[in-house]
Design an enzyme around this catalytic site. Structure first.
Site, short mmCIF file in Angstrom:
data_model
loop_
_atom_site.label_atom_id
_atom_site.label_comp_id
_atom_site.label_asym_id
_atom_site.label_seq_id
_atom_site.Cartn_x
_atom_site.Cartn_y
_atom_site.Cartn_z
CB VAL A 88 112.94 -36.74 36.71
CG1 VAL A 88 112.05 -35.50 36.87
CG2 VAL A 88 114.36 -36.34 36.35
CD GLU A 179 117.50 -48.96 11.74
OE1 GLU A 179 117.00 -48.95 12.89
OE2 GLU A 179 118.23 -48.07 11.30
CG ASP A 308 112.35 -38.11 20.71
OD1 ASP A 308 112.72 -37.34 19.80
OD2 ASP A 308 112.65 -39.32 20.76
#
Lengths: 446, 446
Positions: A88, A179, A308
């Site tokens: 895009v 993590e 988001d």
């Protein structure tokens, strides 16, 4: 095939164009499947990525195909849906069309679900000297760097060189940073020990740095503190209230401390992509579009922004966080609103149903915050594993997922520990084999 | 760790250095494990690759980790073995040491098992305009090109552009070429049909070109002919006796025929790497070292050459072919000879035990030549599947292998159909969506 394609192109059904096949976009597309609209979903990749487990790919616990699903495999069966692998470039709201790298695409309704990408807050050199973890390519690059560092340490003569190879610095103590820190410690402690000769992987140093006072800042303070203690117990050095001053080649500087390292992981910041600027609407500091209660732009009821890419604050003290559940609910709601409008009904305002949040802080340890239920440790991890397994099912045959997981995540899948891609040559030439030349004088009689 | 490493370096046991962790090198190392020698095995990669199934990775049937195994995972448990991920620059026979990209490595016995790599017979442009299939990186690049071609075809306006995207040219009709040709036809016919709208993947054109008169030239002529018919029955165009005149950007020229294509696969030639030239010994046309009956260089009993890097002709009409069984037997024999010499015994000459050869020519079809047993078709394929499964076991947990295979190879694993790596931009800008602009006039009332 040809006919169904023709149907879509020639049809006078309303056309919905969805930008992005993440959690928000994919769930919007699913809601619109088999409905009386034509759907075009555009993504630069041909797959949907299960982001929450990307760190497992970076640490060689899982393969990209374990956490990725071709968009066509999900939506291919719906005749009213077209999958478009394309980039895009811009949105032209005046002419109600999307400009793509190749061609353009008119729309009646647009759902912008382009998500967020890595954002560096600092000089360009920081980008050059560290690796983010947002795409599959990032994860494979990180995997290569981490595993190569152990190989280099194995061959290092100079103790400083060796400890530099065995030092991993993670900038940003959000879920991804925490993590990664936990996972690298585990590779070192539990996996590498078996395989290496000259290095004791226990020497591995993992430093987790954040400018903020708490790890996992989106959690209640008491949980953040418990999480920090748990991570430290596992051997990770946590430096909070520590803004990074510089990321050099093989160095990270925090205040007057300079850490020498071969691997710097950037988990500090994300922001939306450049397409948002072409929306010609108000964006917040992170580039997210401020949307109204119906998830559309204030001045354009045909353009939805979800996930988001959206800043949704209505009757909340702050914008909804960039979490999968938020994106999923927003995507579905945008689709429902479009179907309402097509039926001639009015839009309904979006209400977020907070399911809480969870993240792992190491093998068999996680932190969960379900409001009533707050937990850190093994019980939390079992919940985490269960929820993520349920999400992942459908990605692959259920049996394969379960076995792959049992095998790779619990027993450490070794097959994935392969280093793919061009080897790096940023390592000093004096690297050799400890004492080989000196200690090796004899020669067998011929 | 530290101690065992010290043992190796300070030991006065004979040191065996093995260059290459392919079938020959890995099997040599296994034979020497736990014996009274120190073993260093050097490879630029940290994994052993199961080459015979590489084409499955290129066609998205399997993942790299399904057919790769970290060398440390195989040899890590042997205290007398050191795995060295490093690049071999040269062999210095005078001083009995190997020069590596980083450091050097003295040896008492050397086993050269560096194999073969892709060789282009033609101008440099041929390398630029085609993709080989020898490494994991090659396979992932090919996968990306093949899958992207289908995505581009889906979006192509111009019919010529579309058929160019759907044309795949394979140069070289050896096992790799034949396997690739069959596999691409299958993706198109059986997988893509489900997922695409504007293209009928049946339009896919797969052209297999070779300068020689027969496909699979290492097989008896009658089997080659049966194999060709079987491949053609599956929709592959076979052009034998057709030397390629040029490989251009998106074109392949054979005589006066020019084929327009986006994907050219080079499966035509291999030769040994540059290290062989530093051996200071006689090499054949393909760069293979001519070795004596004991697998050592004629003038140097401490240097063995095995696998694809070796030319072994003794009492044979031609050199042993570059097949896995040959490499495995040579590697083991070299190791045995070294152990004999260390015990004070003499070398024994190598005898190849011919187990025959087999290759797939498509899903559920293969060709096998076991001397007595010669077969083409399903029975041959079952044999092929069985043999390769047995080889692969040990790469992963047995159950996982079986299920992955049943799932991915028979039911088409979709998860692997993800396009990783930088997207290419070598596609015409006019690509767009068939008839979209023209056919789409209306707009829903607001």
């Amino acid at each position: 095939m040809a006919s169904s394609q023709h149907d879509i192109v020639a049809s006078d059904r309303p056309r919905v164009v969805i930008l992005g096949a993440g959690f928000a976009g994919l769930n919007a597309a699913r809601k619109l499947a088999k409905k009386d609209v034509d759907v075009f979903i555009v993504d630069r990749n041909n797959y949907h990525l299960f982001q929450p487990l990307l760190y497992q790919v970076a640490t060689a616990g899982l393969d990209p195909s374990d956490i990725s699903m071709p968009v066509r495999a999900v939506l291919g069966k719906y005749k009213n849906t077209r999958v478009v692998m394309n980039e895009v470039r811009a949105v032209d709201r005046q002419n109600k069309k999307v400009i793509l790298e190749r061609g353009e695409l008119p729309y009646d309704f647009l759902i912008v679900a382009t998500g967020a990408e890595t954002k560096y807050f600092g000089p360009d050199s920081w980008e050059k000297n560290s690796t983010p973890l947002k795409t599959v390519e990032d994860a494979l690059e990180l995997r290569r760097k981490i595993l190569t560092s152990f190989e280099m340490a194995e061959q290092a003569n100079d103790p400083d060189e060796r400890s530099e190879c065995l030092t991993f610095v993670i900038i940003g103590a959000g879920p991804t940073g925490v993590e990664m820190a936990g996972a690298i410690r585990e590779i070192a402690a539990e996996v590498m020990r078996r395989d290496f000769r000259t290095i004791d992987p226990e020497d591995t140093r993992v430093v987790l740095i954040d400018a903020q006072p708490h790890v996992l800042p989106t959690y209640p303070e008491e949980l953040s503190e418990k999480a920090r203690k748990e991570v430290e117990r596992r051997g990770v050095e946590v430096m909070v209230n520590s803004p990074v001053d510089d990321i050099g080649e093989n160095t990270v500087t925090v205040g007057d401390e300079t850490i020498r390292t071969h691997t710097v992981i950037w988990a500090a910041g994300v922001a939306t992509g450049s397409v948002m600027n072409t929306l010609d609407t108000e964006l917040d500091r992170m580039g997210r579009a401020r949307i109204d209660a119906n998830l559309t732009l204030p001045d354009d009821p045909h353009v939805f922004v979800v996930g988001d890419a959206a800043n949704f604050t209505h009757d909340l003290d702050e914008a909804l966080p960039g979490l999968a559940p938020v994106a999923i609910q927003m995507g579905k709601h945008a689709a429902k609103n479009i179907l309402r409008r097509v039926r001639g009904d009015d839009y309904e305002p979006f209400k977020y149903f907070d399911k809480g949040q969870m993240s792992t802080i190491g093998r068999a340890a996680a932190v969960v915050d379900f409001g009533k239920i707050k937990a850190v440790g093994f019980f939390a991890w079992v919940l985490w594993l269960f929820v993520h397994l349920m999400y992942l099912v459908g990605f692959k045959n259920r049996v394969v997922v379960l076995i792959e997981w049992a095998y790779s995540y619990l027993a450490f899948k070794r097959g994935s520990r392969i280093i793919i891609g061009e080897p790096e040559h940023d390592h000093p030439e004096e690297l050799a084999f400890p004492g080989v030349e000196s200690a090796h004088q004899h020669s067998t009689a011929q």
